[in-house]
Design an enzyme around this catalytic site. Structure first.
Site, mmCIF file in Angstrom:
data_model
loop_
_atom_site.group_PDB
_atom_site.id
_atom_site.type_symbol
_atom_site.label_atom_id
_atom_site.label_comp_id
_atom_site.label_asym_id
_atom_site.label_seq_id
_atom_site.Cartn_x
_atom_site.Cartn_y
_atom_site.Cartn_z
ATOM 1 N N ARG A 16 0.816 -1.126 0.112
ATOM 2 C CA ARG A 16 -0.012 -0.031 0.261
ATOM 3 C C ARG A 16 0.484 1.464 -0.045
ATOM 4 N NH1 ARG A 16 -3.197 -1.489 5.286
ATOM 5 N NH2 ARG A 16 -1.843 -3.363 4.605
ATOM 6 N N GLU B 131 2.056 -5.754 12.935
ATOM 7 C CA GLU B 131 0.870 -6.136 14.021
ATOM 8 C C GLU B 131 -0.262 -8.005 13.587
ATOM 9 O OE1 GLU B 131 -2.471 -3.740 12.818
ATOM 10 O OE2 GLU B 131 -3.356 -4.518 15.662
HETATM 11 O O1 PRP Z 1 3.786 -0.668 12.239
HETATM 12 P P1 PRP Z 1 3.983 -2.517 11.358
HETATM 13 O O2 PRP Z 1 3.430 -3.166 12.654
HETATM 14 O O3 PRP Z 1 4.707 -3.148 10.699
HETATM 15 O O4 PRP Z 1 2.564 -2.536 10.385
HETATM 16 C C1 PRP Z 1 2.424 -1.649 9.042
HETATM 17 C C2 PRP Z 1 2.368 -2.387 7.548
HETATM 18 O O5 PRP Z 1 1.651 -2.898 7.779
HETATM 19 C C3 PRP Z 1 1.187 -2.933 6.422
HETATM 20 O O6 PRP Z 1 1.727 -3.612 5.290
HETATM 21 P P2 PRP Z 1 0.979 -5.025 4.921
HETATM 22 O O7 PRP Z 1 2.641 -5.765 5.713
HETATM 23 O O8 PRP Z 1 -0.043 -5.415 5.651
HETATM 24 O O9 PRP Z 1 2.119 -5.394 3.409
HETATM 25 P P3 PRP Z 1 0.570 -5.403 2.150
HETATM 26 O O10 PRP Z 1 0.574 -3.270 2.025
HETATM 27 O O11 PRP Z 1 1.241 -6.227 1.623
HETATM 28 O O12 PRP Z 1 -1.022 -5.104 2.569
HETATM 29 C C4 PRP Z 1 0.722 -1.236 6.515
HETATM 30 O O13 PRP Z 1 0.557 -0.948 5.240
HETATM 31 C C5 PRP Z 1 2.250 -1.083 6.891
HETATM 32 O O14 PRP Z 1 2.942 -1.309 5.804
HETATM 33 N N1 ADE Z 2 -4.890 -2.773 11.818
HETATM 34 C C1 ADE Z 2 -4.061 -2.779 10.307
HETATM 35 N N2 ADE Z 2 -4.910 -2.036 9.688
HETATM 36 C C2 ADE Z 2 -4.565 -2.157 7.914
HETATM 37 N N3 ADE Z 2 -3.053 -1.743 7.709
HETATM 38 C C3 ADE Z 2 -2.328 -2.865 8.899
HETATM 39 N N4 ADE Z 2 -1.349 -2.675 8.902
HETATM 40 C C4 ADE Z 2 -0.930 -3.569 10.611
HETATM 41 N N5 ADE Z 2 -1.924 -3.205 10.849
HETATM 42 C C5 ADE Z 2 -2.849 -3.017 10.444
#
Ligand code: PRP
Ligand code: ADE
Length: 178
Positions: A62, A99
């Site tokens: 994202r 998370e």
């Molecule tokens: O602060 P944190 O606990 O590290 O989490 C934040 C990250 O989690 C999500 O990405 P995700 O790894 O789910 O990837 P995506 O964008 O491919 O869905 C979000 O877009 C952040 O990059």
């Molecule tokens: N709760 C949440 N929603 C969307 N992106 C996330 N990345 C980590 N935690 C998330």
């Protein structure tokens, strides 16, 4: 409607996704709304002020969507920080927890020039593991992280304070704390 209210109105909660107990913040409605998306990109770019930014780093997946138009708007290059195994040339790698799991991020070793001024952009700051891994990757390249900007911080996880302790001189900005 001001920027804050506009953004809040275009983010939806998805309970128990991707696993039980997590409330997923889905930004699809925001991305699909021209006014909200362009206002957010302009606001990210505006945070650079007069300071020079050489590269905007976007975190898969994202973060890519937000960082690429900000790079264009800020007159900077775009660098993808990717999940493990996606980049074809030699990489630096950092593993981290998030998370709802754990992962490894990579960046090409030649993505940044030493001394490059780099802005890191992502959608969500949750535990902060993703941002910390990205800061480490940029620094291993000899480049300088001049700021981290996210759309929203999940305040109850306390990542901004943790990151401020670890990186006291690094501005970490979010438009929304949820
Ligand atoms: O602060 P944190 O606990 O590290 O989490 C934040 C990250 O989690 C999500 O990405 P995700 O790894 O789910 O990837 P995506 O964008 O491919 O869905 C979000 O877009 C952040 O990059
Ligand atoms: N709760 C949440 N929603 C969307 N992106 C996330 N990345 C980590 N935690 C998330």
């Amino acid at each position: 409607m001001d920027l804050h209210d506009l953004l809040v109105s275009r983010i939806r909660d998805v309970p128990d996704w991707p696993k039980a107990g997590v409330v997923f913040k889905d930004i699809s409605p925001l991305l699909a709304d021209h006014d909200a998306f362009t206002a957010l990109v302009d606001a990210f770019a505006g945070q650079c002020g007069e300071a020079r930014v050489d590269k905007v780093a976007g975190i898969e997946a994202r973060g890519f969507i937000l960082a690429a138009p900000v790079a264009y708007r800020a007159g900077a290059g775009f660098v993808p920080v990717r999940k493990q195994g996606k980049l074809p040339r030699a990489t630096f790698a950092e593993s981290y927890d998030l998370e709802y799991g754990s992962a490894t991020l990579e960046v090409h070793q030649d993505a940044f020039a030493p001394g490059d001024r780099v802005l890191v952009i992502d959608d969500v700051l949750a535990t902060g593991g993703t941002v910390a891994a990205t800061v480490e990757l940029v620094r291993r390249s000899g480049a300088d992280v001049v700021g981290v900007s996210v759309l929203m911080e999940l305040g109850f996880l306390g990542a901004a304070a943790k990151l401020a302790g670890r990186y006291p001189d690094l501005p970490i900005r979010s438009f929304l704390t949820i």
